[in-house]
Design an enzyme around this catalytic site. Structure first.
Site, mmCIF file in Angstrom:
data_model
loop_
_atom_site.group_PDB
_atom_site.id
_atom_site.type_symbol
_atom_site.label_atom_id
_atom_site.label_comp_id
_atom_site.label_asym_id
_atom_site.label_seq_id
_atom_site.Cartn_x
_atom_site.Cartn_y
_atom_site.Cartn_z
ATOM 1 C CD GLU A 114 31.980 34.365 40.253
ATOM 2 O OE1 GLU A 114 30.918 34.688 40.832
ATOM 3 O OE2 GLU A 114 32.571 35.134 39.487
ATOM 4 C CG ASP A 116 35.647 34.975 38.854
ATOM 5 O OD1 ASP A 116 34.815 34.153 38.454
ATOM 6 O OD2 ASP A 116 35.372 35.940 39.592
ATOM 7 C CD GLU A 118 36.468 38.680 35.625
ATOM 8 O OE1 GLU A 118 35.255 38.529 35.496
ATOM 9 O OE2 GLU A 118 36.988 39.665 36.172
ATOM 10 C CG HIS A 131 40.902 40.173 37.569
ATOM 11 N ND1 HIS A 131 41.201 41.282 38.302
ATOM 12 C CD2 HIS A 131 39.802 39.633 38.145
ATOM 13 C CE1 HIS A 131 40.314 41.429 39.279
ATOM 14 N NE2 HIS A 131 39.458 40.431 39.207
ATOM 15 C CB THR A 132 43.070 34.823 39.390
ATOM 16 O OG1 THR A 132 43.992 35.363 40.350
ATOM 17 C CG2 THR A 132 43.834 34.418 38.136
ATOM 18 C CG ASN A 133 38.176 37.607 43.077
ATOM 19 O OD1 ASN A 133 38.606 37.256 44.182
ATOM 20 N ND2 ASN A 133 37.378 38.650 42.920
ATOM 21 C CD1 TRP A 208 34.373 47.571 35.041
ATOM 22 C CD2 TRP A 208 36.291 46.445 35.300
ATOM 23 N NE1 TRP A 208 34.118 46.234 34.827
ATOM 24 C CE2 TRP A 208 35.263 45.534 34.987
ATOM 25 C CE3 TRP A 208 37.603 45.963 35.495
ATOM 26 C CZ2 TRP A 208 35.506 44.157 34.858
ATOM 27 C CZ3 TRP A 208 37.831 44.593 35.378
ATOM 28 C CH2 TRP A 208 36.791 43.710 35.064
ATOM 29 N N GLY A 212 42.427 51.081 33.929
ATOM 30 C CA GLY A 212 41.534 51.691 34.901
ATOM 31 C C GLY A 212 40.311 52.373 34.293
ATOM 32 N NE ARG A 282 40.833 45.074 48.259
ATOM 33 C CZ ARG A 282 40.744 44.082 47.386
ATOM 34 N NH1 ARG A 282 41.737 43.866 46.531
ATOM 35 N NH2 ARG A 282 39.694 43.312 47.365
#
Ligand SMILES: *[C@@H]1O[C@H](CO)[C@@H](O)[C@H](O)[C@H]1NC(C)=O
Ligand SMILES: *[C@@H]1O[C@H](CO)[C@@H](O)[C@H](O)[C@H]1NC(C)=O
Ligand SMILES: *[C@@H]1O[C@H](CO)[C@@H](O)[C@H](O)[C@H]1NC(C)=O
Ligand SMILES: *[C@@H]1O[C@H](CO)[C@@H](O)[C@H](O)[C@H]1NC(C)=O
Length: 295
Positions: A114, A116, A118, A131-133, A208, A212, A282
């Site tokens: 996928e 993305d 967004e 937002h990318t992924n 979300w 946040g 993270r």
């Protein structure tokens, strides 16, 4: 796993055939006169509609109290560039998310690829976040986020995903903002066999999305609309003498030539607000994903 492998290689052969046909058609593929023929609204509350805007067939995708909505492109490709002009939810878009992404059909969720884009809404006057992924074989977690250099609610802008065997390039008005490199030889996951179609949606993510999750959707403003038009698909074109993009030899620089590295660097320096590869906290316990450790 063995079963998945053999069915994938069979599917792969079919896709090779399909790509040869598509490559032959590529030069004749023009902008669709009617968006309605190329994308279908596949889910939602029924308040989405097509209309003519400046002589262009436009989809007004709708989010109301009952539901968001989404569309899916007719064609599905293994390596292509997908362009869409989008005008985002205006004024108070907090809690809403509009999307444009690539998704395969009929692939089990745990193996699915996928790509993305967004658009996370915001309070009136506050900036959207893009937002990318990239998901490969069911695993994502490769987020980069950007602030745009214009107000995306005032006009249509072109958002593109170019997926070729060397890179996934995200572009905004033809400027590359992110390039995810195929470094499979060094163990970096990359989507190479699932043909994908373009999809889009507008939905409520107030838990979300905005600051946040602190700023919620204001339902008094509903229904919300994001506008999509001028959808284009350009199947990948290999270098001369190569039958299809998946056969492009590893040493080929054909696709590198298509990436404006200086422009990419500038946007990454000036407009990127989050990069998973820079998120020490993270990955403190697990270590960074392999692609983050490569030049
Ligand atoms: C949509 O896809 C179907 C099935 O693949 C095909 O028959 C049809 O011609 C396509 N329509 C357009 C507008 O490309
Ligand atoms: C957005 O705000 C402007 C200025 O207040 C207003 O004129 C316009 O109608 C609003 N648009 C929508 C879709 O609510
Ligand atoms: C919304 O605006 C705030 C304040 O400018 C900013 O910190 C945030 O990144 C913006 N985007 C989202 C999705 O919250
Ligand atoms: C992870 O973070 C904790 C707390 O911030 C710190 O004490 C620890 O040394 C870090 N571990 C590594 C491997 O960096």
């Amino acid at each position: 796993m063995a079963m998945a492998m053999s069915s994938s290689s069979c599917k792969h052969r079919l896709l090779v055939l399909a790509m040869l046909v598509l490559a032959a058609m590529a030069s004749t593929k023009a902008v669709a006169a009617y968006l309605y023929d190329d994308i279908k609204v596949t889910w939602g509350s029924g308040c989405s509609y097509f209309y003519m805007d400046q002589d262009m067939d436009t989809l007004a995708l709708c989010l109301d109290r009952s539901s968001g909505s989404g569309f899916s492109s007719n064609g599905s490709y293994l390596y292509a560039r997908y362009d869409m002009d989008i005008k985002l939810v205006v004024n108070d878009s907090a809690g809403t998310v509009a999307t444009f992404y690539l998704m395969p059909d009929d692939v089990p969720w745990e193996y699915h690829d996928e790509v993305d884009m967004e658009f996370l809404g915001n309070a009136t006057g506050e900036p959207y976040t893009l937002h990318t992924n990239v998901y490969v074989n069911g695993a994502g977690g490769r987020e980069q986020q950007f602030q745009l250099w214009f107000d995306p609610t005032q006009d249509f802008h072109t958002y593109s995903i170019e997926w070729n065997p060397k890179y996934i390039i995200f572009l905004v008005d033809d400027t590359p903002i992110r390039a995810y490199k195929n470094d499979r030889a060094r163990g970096v996951p990359f989507p190479t066999w699932q043909s994908m179609r373009a999809e889009g949606s507008l939905w409520n993510a107030e838990e979300w999305a905005t600051q946040g999750g602190r700023v919620k959707t204001d339902w008094a403003q509903a229904p919300f609309y994001a506008y999509y038009r001028n959808f284009r698909v350009t199947p990948c074109v290999p270098s001369p003498g190569v039958a299809w993009c998946g056969d492009e030899p590893p040493e080929s620089t054909w696709f590198d030539q298509r990436l404006d590295a200086a422009a990419l660097q500038r946007v990454q320096a000036e407009n990127m607000i989050y990069d998973y590869c820079g998120d020490q906290k993270r990955f403190n316990e697990t270590g960074f994903p392999v692609e983050c450790t490569m030049a």
